[in-house]
Design a protein around this motif. Sequence first.
Motif, short mmCIF file in Angstrom:
data_model
loop_
_atom_site.label_atom_id
_atom_site.label_comp_id
_atom_site.label_asym_id
_atom_site.label_seq_id
_atom_site.Cartn_x
_atom_site.Cartn_y
_atom_site.Cartn_z
N ARG A 58 -33.63 -6.65 11.26
CA ARG A 58 -33.12 -6.98 9.93
C ARG A 58 -34.24 -6.97 8.89
N GLU A 59 -35.39 -7.54 9.26
CA GLU A 59 -36.50 -7.58 8.30
C GLU A 59 -36.97 -6.17 7.99
N GLU B 144 -34.32 -4.43 5.87
CA GLU B 144 -34.36 -4.95 4.49
C GLU B 144 -35.60 -4.43 3.75
N HIS C 161 -34.76 -1.02 2.62
CA HIS C 161 -33.79 -1.09 1.53
C HIS C 161 -34.48 -1.50 0.23
N ARG C 162 -35.22 -2.61 0.30
CA ARG C 162 -35.87 -3.12 -0.91
C ARG C 162 -36.77 -2.08 -1.57
N ASP D 222 -36.05 -3.44 -5.24
CA ASP D 222 -36.95 -4.54 -5.59
C ASP D 222 -38.11 -3.97 -6.43
N HIS E 278 -41.54 -10.34 0.80
CA HIS E 278 -40.83 -9.78 1.96
C HIS E 278 -41.81 -9.12 2.93
N THR F 286 -41.62 -9.85 6.85
CA THR F 286 -41.55 -8.76 7.85
C THR F 286 -42.73 -8.88 8.82
#
Length: 651
Positions: free
Chosen positions: A190-191, A194, A197-198, A204, A213, A217
């Motif tokens: 998930r990290e 993400e 994605h960010r 972001d 983040h 991570t």
Amino acid sequence: MLEELLIMELKKRSSDKAAQEMIERMADAGQQNAWDRLDAQLPQCGFGKQGVCCRICTMGPCRISKKAPLGVCGANADTIVARNFLRAIAAGTSAHSDHARAVAEVFLATARGEAPDYQFKDTVKLKRIAAELGVETEDRPVNEIAAKIGEIALGEFGKAEGTQLMARRAPKPRQEIWKKFDITPRAVDREVVEALHRTTMGVDQDYKSIIMHASRTALADGWGGSMLATELQDILFGTPYPGRGEVNLGVLKEDEVNIIVHGHEPILSEMIVAAASNKELLAEAKKVGAKGINVAGICCTANELLMRHGIPIAGNFLSQELAIATGAIELMAVDVQCVMQGLAEVAKCFHTKLITTSDKAKLTGVEHIAMEPKTALNTAKELVKMAIGNYKNRGRVTIPTEKQSAVVGFSHESINYILGGRFRASYRPLNDNIINGRIRGIAAIVGCTNPKVPQDFTHTTLAEQLIKRDVLVVTTGCATIACSKRGLTNPKEALELAGPGLREVCEAVGMPPVLTCGSCVDNSRLLVACTEIVREGGLGEDISEIPVVGACLESITEKAIAIGQYFVASGVLIIFGRELLPVSGSENVSNYLFGGIEKDFGGRWAVESDPFKAAEIMLAHIEGKRDALGINKVRERKLYDMADRRALTVE
Ligand code: BF8
Ligand code: SF4
């Protein structure tokens, strides 16, 4: 002094004599290695070096300069540098954690009887981890306990809810900091997802938010993936305890079949070691005129094997091509990470059979034999047979004579045991000796060997400078191999170089002043050791308070950046080589990572390529922490040391 030294060493490309010899041999034969390819790449892209090149979308690639300070989407240098930093950490975290997942899968398969060649070697640790994870152990067969652990471990990568279970090991104040910033790591996958994605275009775009983040991570790596890899490998293959081994190209044998295992996952190498001692295969080797079968390691696989079985190490990252150039290697089996594609070309010039074994890591033109948990030993035997069959094809062999003897195997458990003994295993003696000033503090020297730096030069120089000043050095990865090649993990030689306080302690407990703590995933052992030091008492309430510091002046990989960031977010100062942390293109990001982040996490980054200067920074940091703890006062009143120490005894 440094400049002269550097120029001298740079000319030789390596400060390791065995490597120098092989570099020359390759040059004579007109063969290329990493140094030659680096030369061909020069000058390298200045935008990339500063982290200001963005090719995340096809409106780009965009490069930030005074003339063009914004990308097409409007992203500025802060965003681009931070995004690249986070992406590197996501990749590093993936590498460590996918390795961990592979171990967890074999672990579970072993528990379920589906990987008959593996057994659980450390059942004491198995039960301890079971208790930690809330797995019932009473009256339960080992395999059933292990199956439950394996299922929980696999869940850590993809669970839908909750945070990393191992992160609960951290000191409470540390966990509170993570909670405050909402960065306690969740599922590893998930990290990483993400993070990607960010950092896509238009998500972001606030550098601090991106770096926050990056911390989460990286923590999923250190207190998640890497820690799981270490713990599960210890249970499967045995927790390392101190033993002797030999390191450098001189471990190759002229009259034996030489097999090199290279990469990271001990799943492969453990089986090759087992196969190499098979009686029938030994007899076969004799039939072809070899006196035996010699297995040696390169990179982190080498550390895993030396720590657990005393299998010799042929070299670190930059020695992989040089090893083949000895002409003495019948077979090199590689799995994942830090395997140069250049090996394929070098292998063609010699008789060496290069074999890839992980379906995740193939090399064009190189034979692939997949290693499956179900049939691992048979595959390993097949590889050993191939090596034996290849012995007759040897041409000219040149094996450098250099090799060093090393004392290795310093897991968190073994340090505990060495310091306190079997019945009172504890970090107390270490804490006491830090408090009384015999040991000023602890420095971790970790990571790679980069052709931009003379091989091993900064790791070994830094280690020598620090032990001389009574700092205990702990090492992992290619840095540990560098130190071992130099004799720094050999108590006999290295204690001569240590300061009087450190020397006294090391002699009393029988350990070298530079401790070999394993591979790069084993940096998690250092997180656990820091936590134990805090728990033992007298050196503060959190990792950020203890006199500990880390450095990697020869770093290469994204993994190294992930490691650096999880130490920073755990409260530690980390120093990298100046151009090896590509963030200089943003003043804001640099200021935050080198300064502001310390207010948030108690740890920060620094860059310094000169190992002498880096040693001073590290020493000053250690003394600063000692001052803050108030333990430097004890040293000033040295005459009353014993009484002071008694008075000081901490709950
Ligand atoms: O993981 S130290 S060059 S071998 S990345 Fe690679 Fe660096 Fe060596 Fe192990 Ni770690
Ligand atoms: Fe350029 Fe922005 Fe696309 Fe990056 S995301 S390549 S800065 S337009």
